[in-house]
Design a protein around this motif. Structure first.
Motif, PDB file in Angstrom:
ATOM      1  N   TRP A 164       3.056  37.283  15.091  1.00  0.00           N
ATOM      2  CA  TRP A 164       2.406  38.431  15.708  1.00  0.00           C
ATOM      3  C   TRP A 164       2.738  38.476  17.198  1.00  0.00           C
ATOM      4  O   TRP A 164       2.785  37.447  17.872  1.00  0.00           O
ATOM      5  CB  TRP A 164       0.892  38.334  15.531  1.00  0.00           C
ATOM      6  N   PRO A 165       2.970  39.685  17.710  1.00  0.00           N
ATOM      7  CA  PRO A 165       3.285  39.793  19.152  1.00  0.00           C
ATOM      8  C   PRO A 165       2.064  39.505  20.016  1.00  0.00           C
ATOM      9  O   PRO A 165       0.919  39.706  19.592  1.00  0.00           O
ATOM     10  CB  PRO A 165       3.740  41.249  19.305  1.00  0.00           C
ATOM     11  N   GLY A 166       2.304  39.036  21.220  1.00  0.00           N
ATOM     12  CA  GLY A 166       1.222  38.820  22.170  1.00  0.00           C
ATOM     13  C   GLY A 166       0.764  40.140  22.781  1.00  0.00           C
ATOM     14  O   GLY A 166       1.306  41.208  22.495  1.00  0.00           O
ATOM     15  N   GLU A 167      -0.234  40.035  23.633  1.00  0.00           N
ATOM     16  CA  GLU A 167      -0.754  41.210  24.321  1.00  0.00           C
ATOM     17  C   GLU A 167      -0.188  41.267  25.736  1.00  0.00           C
ATOM     18  O   GLU A 167       0.100  40.228  26.339  1.00  0.00           O
ATOM     19  CB  GLU A 167      -2.283  41.163  24.382  1.00  0.00           C
ATOM     20  N   GLU A 168      -0.070  42.459  26.259  1.00  0.00           N
ATOM     21  CA  GLU A 168       0.448  42.613  27.622  1.00  0.00           C
ATOM     22  C   GLU A 168      -0.229  43.788  28.303  1.00  0.00           C
ATOM     23  O   GLU A 168      -0.636  44.751  27.655  1.00  0.00           O
ATOM     24  CB  GLU A 168       1.960  42.814  27.616  1.00  0.00           C
ATOM     25  N   MET A 169      -0.362  43.698  29.615  1.00  0.00           N
ATOM     26  CA  MET A 169      -0.953  44.797  30.382  1.00  0.00           C
ATOM     27  C   MET A 169      -0.774  44.556  31.882  1.00  0.00           C
ATOM     28  O   MET A 169      -0.566  43.413  32.322  1.00  0.00           O
ATOM     29  CB  MET A 169      -2.437  44.958  30.045  1.00  0.00           C
ATOM     30  N   TRP A 170      -0.838  45.632  32.633  1.00  0.00           N
ATOM     31  CA  TRP A 170      -0.910  45.557  34.091  1.00  0.00           C
ATOM     32  C   TRP A 170      -2.382  45.536  34.489  1.00  0.00           C
ATOM     33  O   TRP A 170      -3.188  46.285  33.926  1.00  0.00           O
ATOM     34  CB  TRP A 170      -0.226  46.759  34.740  1.00  0.00           C
ATOM     35  N   VAL A 171      -2.732  44.702  35.420  1.00  0.00           N
ATOM     36  CA  VAL A 171      -4.113  44.627  35.897  1.00  0.00           C
ATOM     37  C   VAL A 171      -4.106  44.538  37.422  1.00  0.00           C
ATOM     38  O   VAL A 171      -3.113  44.149  38.037  1.00  0.00           O
ATOM     39  CB  VAL A 171      -4.872  43.414  35.312  1.00  0.00           C
ATOM     40  N   TRP A 172      -5.242  44.897  37.987  1.00  0.00           N
ATOM     41  CA  TRP A 172      -5.471  44.740  39.426  1.00  0.00           C
ATOM     42  C   TRP A 172      -6.403  43.556  39.649  1.00  0.00           C
ATOM     43  O   TRP A 172      -7.403  43.406  38.936  1.00  0.00           O
ATOM     44  CB  TRP A 172      -6.103  45.991  40.019  1.00  0.00           C
ATOM     45  N   LEU A 173      -6.072  42.739  40.610  1.00  0.00           N
ATOM     46  CA  LEU A 173      -6.969  41.678  41.059  1.00  0.00           C
ATOM     47  C   LEU A 173      -7.590  42.124  42.378  1.00  0.00           C
ATOM     48  O   LEU A 173      -6.869  42.551  43.296  1.00  0.00           O
ATOM     49  CB  LEU A 173      -6.213  40.362  41.260  1.00  0.00           C
ATOM     50  N   ARG A 174      -8.897  42.038  42.451  1.00  0.00           N
ATOM     51  CA  ARG A 174      -9.594  42.407  43.688  1.00  0.00           C
ATOM     52  C   ARG A 174     -10.541  41.284  44.071  1.00  0.00           C
ATOM     53  O   ARG A 174     -11.375  40.852  43.261  1.00  0.00           O
ATOM     54  CB  ARG A 174     -10.377  43.707  43.506  1.00  0.00           C
ATOM     55  N   LEU A 175     -10.394  40.809  45.277  1.00  0.00           N
ATOM     56  CA  LEU A 175     -11.217  39.696  45.761  1.00  0.00           C
ATOM     57  C   LEU A 175     -12.403  40.218  46.546  1.00  0.00           C
ATOM     58  O   LEU A 175     -12.246  41.036  47.468  1.00  0.00           O
ATOM     59  CB  LEU A 175     -10.372  38.769  46.647  1.00  0.00           C
ATOM     60  N   LYS A 176     -13.592  39.770  46.151  1.00  0.00           N
ATOM     61  CA  LYS A 176     -14.808  40.043  46.915  1.00  0.00           C
ATOM     62  C   LYS A 176     -15.381  38.699  47.334  1.00  0.00           C
ATOM     63  O   LYS A 176     -15.857  37.934  46.498  1.00  0.00           O
ATOM     64  CB  LYS A 176     -15.820  40.820  46.078  1.00  0.00           C
ATOM     65  N   LEU A 177     -15.267  38.418  48.629  1.00  0.00           N
ATOM     66  CA  LEU A 177     -15.700  37.125  49.132  1.00  0.00           C
ATOM     67  C   LEU A 177     -17.179  36.889  48.846  1.00  0.00           C
ATOM     68  O   LEU A 177     -17.985  37.825  48.862  1.00  0.00           O
ATOM     69  CB  LEU A 177     -15.448  37.034  50.639  1.00  0.00           C
ATOM     70  N   LEU A 178     -17.512  35.634  48.563  1.00  0.00           N
ATOM     71  CA  LEU A 178     -18.893  35.270  48.280  1.00  0.00           C
ATOM     72  C   LEU A 178     -19.540  34.761  49.554  1.00  0.00           C
ATOM     73  O   LEU A 178     -19.109  33.757  50.127  1.00  0.00           O
ATOM     74  CB  LEU A 178     -18.946  34.202  47.191  1.00  0.00           C
ATOM     75  N   ALA A 179     -20.558  35.469  50.023  1.00  0.00           N
ATOM     76  CA  ALA A 179     -21.264  35.070  51.235  1.00  0.00           C
ATOM     77  C   ALA A 179     -22.744  35.365  51.050  1.00  0.00           C
ATOM     78  O   ALA A 179     -23.137  36.222  50.255  1.00  0.00           O
ATOM     79  CB  ALA A 179     -20.715  35.801  52.457  1.00  0.00           C
ATOM     80  N   ASP A 180     -23.561  34.636  51.783  1.00  0.00           N
ATOM     81  CA  ASP A 180     -25.005  34.853  51.720  1.00  0.00           C
ATOM     82  C   ASP A 180     -25.444  35.994  52.625  1.00  0.00           C
ATOM     83  O   ASP A 180     -26.360  36.742  52.291  1.00  0.00           O
ATOM     84  CB  ASP A 180     -25.740  33.567  52.118  1.00  0.00           C
ATOM     85  N   ALA A 181     -24.806  36.113  53.782  1.00  0.00           N
ATOM     86  CA  ALA A 181     -25.171  37.147  54.755  1.00  0.00           C
ATOM     87  C   ALA A 181     -23.912  37.859  55.216  1.00  0.00           C
ATOM     88  O   ALA A 181     -22.855  37.255  55.370  1.00  0.00           O
ATOM     89  CB  ALA A 181     -25.906  36.548  55.953  1.00  0.00           C
ATOM     90  N   GLY A 182     -24.026  39.166  55.429  1.00  0.00           N
ATOM     91  CA  GLY A 182     -22.891  39.946  55.886  1.00  0.00           C
ATOM     92  C   GLY A 182     -23.184  40.621  57.216  1.00  0.00           C
ATOM     93  O   GLY A 182     -24.304  41.099  57.451  1.00  0.00           O
ATOM     94  N   LEU A 183     -22.189  40.658  58.101  1.00  0.00           N
ATOM     95  CA  LEU A 183     -22.326  41.293  59.408  1.00  0.00           C
ATOM     96  C   LEU A 183     -21.727  42.692  59.357  1.00  0.00           C
ATOM     97  O   LEU A 183     -20.584  42.865  58.914  1.00  0.00           O
ATOM     98  CB  LEU A 183     -21.612  40.475  60.488  1.00  0.00           C
ATOM     99  N   VAL A 184     -22.486  43.681  59.809  1.00  0.00           N
ATOM    100  CA  VAL A 184     -21.977  45.053  59.874  1.00  0.00           C
ATOM    101  C   VAL A 184     -22.274  45.611  61.261  1.00  0.00           C
ATOM    102  O   VAL A 184     -23.162  45.141  61.968  1.00  0.00           O
ATOM    103  CB  VAL A 184     -22.624  45.953  58.800  1.00  0.00           C
ATOM    104  N   GLY A 185     -21.510  46.620  61.625  1.00  0.00           N
ATOM    105  CA  GLY A 185     -21.690  47.249  62.928  1.00  0.00           C
ATOM    106  C   GLY A 185     -20.440  47.995  63.335  1.00  0.00           C
ATOM    107  O   GLY A 185     -19.403  47.936  62.661  1.00  0.00           O
ATOM    108  N   LEU A 186     -20.530  48.713  64.430  1.00  0.00           N
ATOM    109  CA  LEU A 186     -19.377  49.411  64.972  1.00  0.00           C
ATOM    110  C   LEU A 186     -18.374  48.410  65.543  1.00  0.00           C
ATOM    111  O   LEU A 186     -18.716  47.248  65.795  1.00  0.00           O
ATOM    112  CB  LEU A 186     -19.820  50.373  66.072  1.00  0.00           C
ATOM    113  N   PRO A 187     -17.123  48.821  65.750  1.00  0.00           N
ATOM    114  CA  PRO A 187     -16.177  47.934  66.437  1.00  0.00           C
ATOM    115  C   PRO A 187     -16.728  47.520  67.810  1.00  0.00           C
ATOM    116  O   PRO A 187     -17.389  48.302  68.494  1.00  0.00           O
ATOM    117  CB  PRO A 187     -14.924  48.808  66.577  1.00  0.00           C
ATOM    118  N   ASN A 188     -16.476  46.292  68.174  1.00  0.00           N
ATOM    119  CA  ASN A 188     -16.935  45.729  69.452  1.00  0.00           C
ATOM    120  C   ASN A 188     -18.449  45.619  69.545  1.00  0.00           C
ATOM    121  O   ASN A 188     -19.015  45.613  70.643  1.00  0.00           O
ATOM    122  CB  ASN A 188     -16.419  46.554  70.644  1.00  0.00           C
TER     123      ASN A 188
END
Length: 347
Positions: A146-170
Motif C-alpha cells: 500500500w502507498p504511504g500518505e503525503e501532504m504539504w503542511v505549514w509549521l507555525r511556532l507559538k512560543l510558550l511564555a507565562d507573561a507577554g509584553l505588549v505596547g507601542l514601539p519604543n
C-alpha cells in the motif's frame, strides 16, 4: 541564529513493500508449494517536540521529508523488514497546519517530549503463500504494497511564555525584559528595534516564569502596517499580558487604546486575557506628573496603573509581584520559597 516562526514542508510516509512470489523447490523434499513472504510496512512520519529549539530555521533549508519504504518479502516465508520511521524534531509550541485557505489546525505540540504519528506508513503487500487455499494450490498473485500518505503542511511556532509584553514601539519593552531576565534584547532609540520575539526567564521570590517580548504594534498593524501583527501569536498562550505605555507619549490614553484596538482586531482571545497596565520611563518625570498621567491612563483602561522604569529599576519589583500573582496565585504570597535553611534531604 535567525528566528523563523513558520515554514512550509512536504512530508511523505513510506510505501509498503511488495509481497513475494516464490515456490519451495528443494531436492528430496516431497511437498513444495508457495512460500512467498509478505512485504514490510513503510515508515511513519512522526513529529516530536524537543527542548533546546526555539526557531524553525532548519526547515528553511530542508523542506522535503520522506520516510523509508518497506522491504519486499522473500521466499521461505520471509517477511520484509519495516521501513524506519522518520522523526521530525520541532520546538515546543509548534502547530501543524493544513495547506488550505483556512490553515486548519492538524496538531499542536505543547509539551516537551510529546510525539504524534502524523502520517502512517503503507502496509506491506501479501506474498503468494497467503493466497494458498484448497482450490488454489499454486497461487502466483501477490500484493504490491500500500502507498504511504503525503501532504504539504505549514509549521507555525507559538512560543510558550507565562507573561507577554505588549505596547507601542519604543515603549521600553526590551529594556524591561533586559532588566528582569537574562535576555539580551537589542535596545535602540528608534521604532521597531525589536524585530523578532525575545524570551527571558524571570527569577522572583524563589520562583521562575518566562516573559515574551514581541515587536511593537502601531495603528493598522492588523492590516499589515509596520511589522504587522504576525508575532502576536507568540503571546496567545500567555496567562497574563503586561501592557507598557511610554510616559513620554503625547497622549498616554491614545497610546493605550491603539494597542488594545489592534489586539481586538487580531482576535485569538488576547483581549480577554488578564492585563497589567504600567506607565514606563517614569524616571524622567516628577511625582505630580506621574500621578496625573497614571490617572489619565487608569480612566482609559479601567485598570489600576503601576509606575515603573526599566532603566532605573524603579517599581519593577511591584510589577513582578503582580505578574507572579496572576501566573501562580498560590505562590505569589511567598510560600514555598527555598531560603537555603533547614536540614538537607535528597528527597
Amino acid at each position: 541564529m535567525h528566528f523563523l516562526d513558520q515554514a512550509k514542508i512536504f512530508v511523505k510516509s513510506g510505501d509498503g513493500g511488495p509481497g513475494a512470489v516464490s515456490f519451495r523447490r528443494e531436492k528430496y523434499i516431497e511437498y513444495g508449494g508457495p512460500d512467498g513472504g509478505n512485504g514490510g510496512k513503510g515508515g511513519d512520519i512522526v513529529f516530536e517536540a524537543v527542548a533546546g529549539l526555539n526557531t524553525l530555521i532548519d526547515f528553511r533549508y530542508t523542506q522535503h521529508f520522506k520516510a523509508r519504504r518497506g522491504t519486499p518479502g522473500a521466499g521461505r516465508d520471509r517477511t520484509g523488514a519495516g521501513g524506519d520511521d522518520l522523526v521530525i524534531a520541532v520546538p515546543v509550541g509548534t502547530q501543524i497546519l493544513a495547506d488550505d485557505d483556512e490553515r486548519s489546525l492538524l496538531a499542536d505540540l505543547t509539551k516537551e517530549g510529546e510525539r504524534i504519528v502524523f502520517l502512517r506508513g503503507g502496509d506491506g503487500g501479501r506474498g503468494n503463500a497467503s493466497y494458498k487455499s484448497s482450490t488454489n494450490r499454486a497461487p502466483r498473485q501477490h500484493g504490491p504494497g500500500w502507498p504511504g500518505e503525503e501532504m504539504w503542511v505549514w509549521l507555525r511556532l507559538k512560543l510558550l511564555a507565562d507573561a507577554g509584553l505588549v505596547g507601542l514601539p519604543n515603549a521600553g519593552k526590551s529594556t524591561f525584559i533586559n532588566a528582569v531576565t537574562n535576555a539580551q534584547a537589542k535596545v535602540g532609540a528608534y521604532a521597531f528595534t525589536t524585530t523578532r520575539p525575545q524570551l527571558g526567564v524571570v527569577s522572583h521570590k524563589g520562583h521562575e516564569f518566562v516573559v515574551a517580548d514581541i515587536p511593537g504594534l502601531i495603528e493598522g498593524a492588523a492590516d499589515g502596517a509596520g511589522i504587522g501583527d504576525r508575532f502576536l501569536g507568540h503571546i496567545e498562550r500567555c496567562r497574563v499580558l503586561l501592557h507598557l505605555v511610554d510616559a513620554n507619549d503625547a497622549d498616554v490614553a491614545t497610546s493605550y487604546r491603539i494597542v488594545r484596538d489592534e489586539l481586538e482586531a487580531y482576535g485569538g482571545g488576547l483581549l480577554d486575557k488578564p492585563v497589567i497596565v504600567a506607565l514606563n520611563k517614569v524616571d524622567t518625570l516628577d511625582e505630580e506628573l506621574i500621578a496625573a498621567l497614571s490617572a489619565e491612563l487608569a480612566e482609559e483602561s479601567g485598570q489600576p496603573v503601576m509606575a515603573l522604569s526599566g532603566a532605573s529599576g524603579a517599581g519593577i519589583g511591584s510589577v513582578l509581584d503582580k505578574l507572579l500573582e496572576a501566573i501562580a496565585p498560590d505562590k505569589a504570597d511567598g510560600q514555598d520559597i527555598d531560603d537555603g535553611e533547614g536540614d538537607w534531604s535528597p528527597i
